[in-house]
Design an enzyme around this catalytic site. Sequence first.
Site, PDB file in Angstrom:
ATOM      1  N   LYS A 202      18.945  48.645  92.580  1.00  0.00           N
ATOM      2  CA  LYS A 202      20.229  48.344  91.911  1.00  0.00           C
ATOM      3  C   LYS A 202      20.696  49.596  91.136  1.00  0.00           C
ATOM      4  O   LYS A 202      20.117  49.973  90.071  1.00  0.00           O
ATOM      5  CB  LYS A 202      20.209  47.188  91.268  1.00  0.00           C
ATOM      6  CG  LYS A 202      21.642  46.618  90.668  1.00  0.00           C
ATOM      7  CD  LYS A 202      21.711  45.302  90.113  1.00  0.00           C
ATOM      8  CE  LYS A 202      22.929  45.104  89.446  1.00  0.00           C
ATOM      9  NZ  LYS A 202      22.980  43.780  88.829  1.00  0.00           N
ATOM     10  N   LYS A 256      21.633  47.698  96.588  1.00  0.00           N
ATOM     11  CA  LYS A 256      22.847  47.438  95.859  1.00  0.00           C
ATOM     12  C   LYS A 256      23.429  48.839  95.092  1.00  0.00           C
ATOM     13  O   LYS A 256      22.728  49.199  94.375  1.00  0.00           O
ATOM     14  CB  LYS A 256      22.880  46.143  95.357  1.00  0.00           C
ATOM     15  CG  LYS A 256      24.260  45.716  94.589  1.00  0.00           C
ATOM     16  CD  LYS A 256      23.993  44.572  93.709  1.00  0.00           C
ATOM     17  CE  LYS A 256      25.078  44.453  93.022  1.00  0.00           C
ATOM     18  NZ  LYS A 256      24.839  43.582  91.746  1.00  0.00           N
TER      19      LYS A 256
HETATM   20  C1  PBG Z   1      24.518  41.226  87.763  1.00  0.00           C
HETATM   21  C2  PBG Z   1      25.192  41.171  89.001  1.00  0.00           C
HETATM   22  C3  PBG Z   1      26.225  42.088  89.270  1.00  0.00           C
HETATM   23  C4  PBG Z   1      26.488  41.921  90.638  1.00  0.00           C
HETATM   24  C5  PBG Z   1      25.861  41.060  91.207  1.00  0.00           C
HETATM   25  N1  PBG Z   1      24.951  40.756  90.261  1.00  0.00           N
HETATM   26  C6  PBG Z   1      27.088  42.999  88.168  1.00  0.00           C
HETATM   27  C7  PBG Z   1      26.474  44.139  87.337  1.00  0.00           C
HETATM   28  O1  PBG Z   1      25.452  44.414  87.736  1.00  0.00           O
HETATM   29  O2  PBG Z   1      27.194  44.302  86.614  1.00  0.00           O
HETATM   30  C8  PBG Z   1      27.830  42.847  91.200  1.00  0.00           C
HETATM   31  C9  PBG Z   1      28.159  42.245  92.296  1.00  0.00           C
HETATM   32  C10 PBG Z   1      29.534  42.906  92.842  1.00  0.00           C
HETATM   33  O3  PBG Z   1      29.951  43.815  92.728  1.00  0.00           O
HETATM   34  O4  PBG Z   1      30.042  42.413  93.976  1.00  0.00           O
HETATM   35  N2  PBG Z   1      24.284  39.769  87.533  1.00  0.00           N
END
Ligand code: PBG
Length: 333
Positions: A202, A256
Amino acid sequence: MDYEPYLPVRPRRLRQNPAVRKLVTEYRVTPERLILPLFVREGSGVRQEIPSMPGVFQLSPDQLAEEVREVQDLGIGGVILFGIPEKKDEVGSDAMSPDGIIAQAVRVCKKNAPELLCVTDVCCCEYTSHGHCGCLKEIGGRTDVDNDTTLELLKRQTLVQAEAGVDMVAPSGMMDGMVGAIREGLDEHGFEHLPIMSYAVKYASAFYGPFRDAAESAPQFGDRRSYQMAPDAVAETALREVELDLSEGADIIMVKPALAYLDIVRLVHDSFPEVPLATYNVSGEYSMIKAAAAQGWIDEKSVVLETLLAMTRAGAGIILTYWAKDVAYSIGS
Ligand code: PBG
């Protein structure tokens, strides 16, 4: 016009009509491989659209009940739930309470759509007052997320979700050791059968902007670069993260965001072809296409299918996408 080339090889032979084109199709986007993210908040009768994500809503539990029945009927692979609590605090207590919004959401989901795969996002950022993905501590004169104390919080969140009946948990906080801690907590309490889908790879991405409006989870100071990955780090860093999470017991691996990281999806797929791979078609990717389509500049349906196809072709078997219902409706029609 009297030149007659001799062309024994003609790629167009296999493109000349729908029948032959269908015959050589390799990739397909199907609803059963899609997971729909849903945002759940307290209240009743609430169906509040997120301005930066047209077509995506914050739902109260009664509205969630209707939504998951529809999603189940559409044959979509699953939903992933994000809770927006009434009250936030330093450690995200709401996520650790059996009466908290996420536990309620899981129960509503399993009651109304028992056959639908119910996944939860395991993280602190939606539940903490400061919006970071864990609890804070002072480290060498600066405030940062305290990795090891956060593991304990994540363990407790997961147990509450497991008790509520969740089918799979998806830790997204990028804490070191989060998969191992969660696995240990689950196994100690008789939930060894619950799979973990880890947000293993991520990146600290600007593509999460609209999500933070939707989940009301923007960090109140600083950013997430002390725990999420650097987009400009060597690509193989992703493999290290995957290896670690697999060794800690992850069952499904996620990359991601998706679109700007398709090279990483391909790299992970080629390196671990035996591991089920998911990718998250994130909020910013959604909003960009929605905005252009609203202007009439692109055709939303075609662009969405082409985008999801690219993720599939890159090697993602599972896609988390806000378009899951649209895909199901458009393929069915
Ligand atoms: C964190 C989380 C995030 C997303 C999914 N889980 C946001 C972040 O890391 O700030 C982002 C998903 C998206 O942008 O659609 N719980």
